[in-house]
Design a protein around this motif. Structure first.
Motif, PDB file in Angstrom:
ATOM      1  N   GLN A   1      -5.772  52.531 -40.348  1.00 11.29           N
ATOM      2  CA  GLN A   1      -5.847  52.995 -38.961  1.00 11.29           C
ATOM      3  C   GLN A   1      -6.667  54.280 -38.847  1.00 11.29           C
ATOM      4  OE1 GLN A   1      -2.035  53.384 -37.072  1.00 11.29           O
ATOM      5  NE2 GLN A   1      -2.799  54.622 -35.395  1.00 11.29           N
ATOM      6  N   SER A   2      -6.497  55.189 -39.802  1.00 14.15           N
ATOM      7  CA  SER A   2      -7.145  56.498 -39.725  1.00 14.15           C
ATOM      8  C   SER A   2      -8.467  56.556 -40.484  1.00 14.15           C
ATOM      9  CB  SER A   2      -6.193  57.575 -40.262  1.00 14.15           C
ATOM     10  OG  SER A   2      -5.780  57.257 -41.583  1.00 14.15           O
ATOM     11  N   PHE A   3      -9.037  55.391 -40.820  1.00 10.23           N
ATOM     12  CA  PHE A   3     -10.345  55.232 -41.456  1.00 10.23           C
ATOM     13  C   PHE A   3     -10.342  55.679 -42.925  1.00 10.23           C
ATOM     14  CE2 PHE A   3     -11.689  56.877 -37.041  1.00 10.23           C
ATOM     15  CZ  PHE A   3     -11.337  55.683 -36.433  1.00 10.23           C
ATOM     16  N   ASN A   4      -9.736  56.861 -43.221  1.00  9.41           N
ATOM     17  CA  ASN A   4      -9.647  57.386 -44.591  1.00  9.41           C
ATOM     18  C   ASN A   4     -11.021  57.557 -45.247  1.00  9.41           C
ATOM     19  OD1 ASN A   4      -6.919  57.234 -44.127  1.00  9.41           O
ATOM     20  ND2 ASN A   4      -6.431  56.225 -46.049  1.00  9.41           N
ATOM     21  N   LEU A   5     -11.997  57.998 -44.466  1.00  8.57           N
ATOM     22  CA  LEU A   5     -13.315  58.311 -45.017  1.00  8.57           C
ATOM     23  C   LEU A   5     -13.322  59.749 -45.536  1.00  8.57           C
ATOM     24  CD1 LEU A   5     -15.617  56.752 -42.265  1.00  8.57           C
ATOM     25  CD2 LEU A   5     -14.793  55.690 -44.379  1.00  8.57           C
TER      26      LEU A   5
END
Length: 237
Positions: free
Chosen positions: A101-105
């Motif tokens: 959900q929070s992309f985690n890039l």
């Protein structure tokens, strides 16, 4: 649980009588109760449930981030319980593509570097990493943004970078955890259309969501209630 018929697509994900209990005695919490789930190669399955239903626990077990208390989990034919911690780490990196959900890039690195990272861990040569990274970014429509950092991309573009990163190792299973939870309506539509295209190309997708409209894009919906798989409904004609 229904077993595959002769000639049916092989199971990528095979969960049998799986339970998860936290704590003991009177304080024990039964997060999952005797869950059976079979996902064949090329299927697109949505797991839907409200907060506290058990879907996050199921996600962690499917992603080899947690272990069940009882039952079996076979991923692409491998019994996860028979693998040690290092082998499970290798399995996660090679066989499961995660979309969060929070992309985690990684904020200070480019889209290219973010997508390339799983292959660095896998020991793939630099030349092959470059080819596969550019191909993955092209697949999600962001080949022209390879040198952009996350803060230079929209939320929808960041999620597409995350999808490219999840696909770059050629995993057996794409596991998406509320992938549209932080997106506006247009970006949500764009990301779901991308998932539709990946499914049409034969990717195996399990999508975790609380949103029934998102779940409707899948071939099959599995409803999690109080730790049990309550229902399974094919929503597409």
């Amino acid at each position: 649980m229904t077993t595959p018929a002769v000639g049916a697509d092989p199971a990528v994900l095979d969960v049998r009588n799986l339970s998860k209990v936290y704590g003991e005695g009177d304080t024990a919490v039964h997060a999952l109760r005797e869950v059976d789930l079979l996902v064949r190669r090329g299927e697109y399955v949505a797991v839907i449930g409200q907060s506290g239903s058990g879907k996050s626990t199921l996600l962690n077990i499917l992603g080899c981030l947690d272990a069940p208390t009882s039952g079996r989990y076979l991923l692409d034919g491998l019994d996860v319980a028979n693998l040690d911690e290092r082998q499970q780490s290798v399995l996660r990196n090679r066989q499961i593509g995660f979309v969060f959900q929070s992309f985690n890039l990684i904020p200070r690195t480019t889209a290219f570097a973010n997508v390339e990272l799983p292959m660095v861990y896998a020991g793939i040569s630099r030349r092959h990493r470059r080819e596969r990274t550019l191909a993955a970014l092209d697949l999600v429509g962001l080949a022209g943004r390879a040198d952009h950092r996350p803060n230079e991309l929209s939320g929808g573009q960041q999620q597409r970078v995350a999808v490219a990163r999840a696909l770059v190792t050629g995993p057996a299973l794409l596991l998406a955890d509320e992938p549209t939870g932080n997106l506006d309506s247009q970006s949500t539509a764009d990301v779901l259309s991308l998932f539709d295209g990946l499914h049409a190309a034969g990717r195996t997708i399990v999508l975790i969501t609380h949103d029934s409209e998102v779940a409707e894009r899948a071939d099959r919906t599995v409803v999690v209630t109080d730790g049990r798989l309550r229902d399974q409904v094919g929503l597409r004609s």
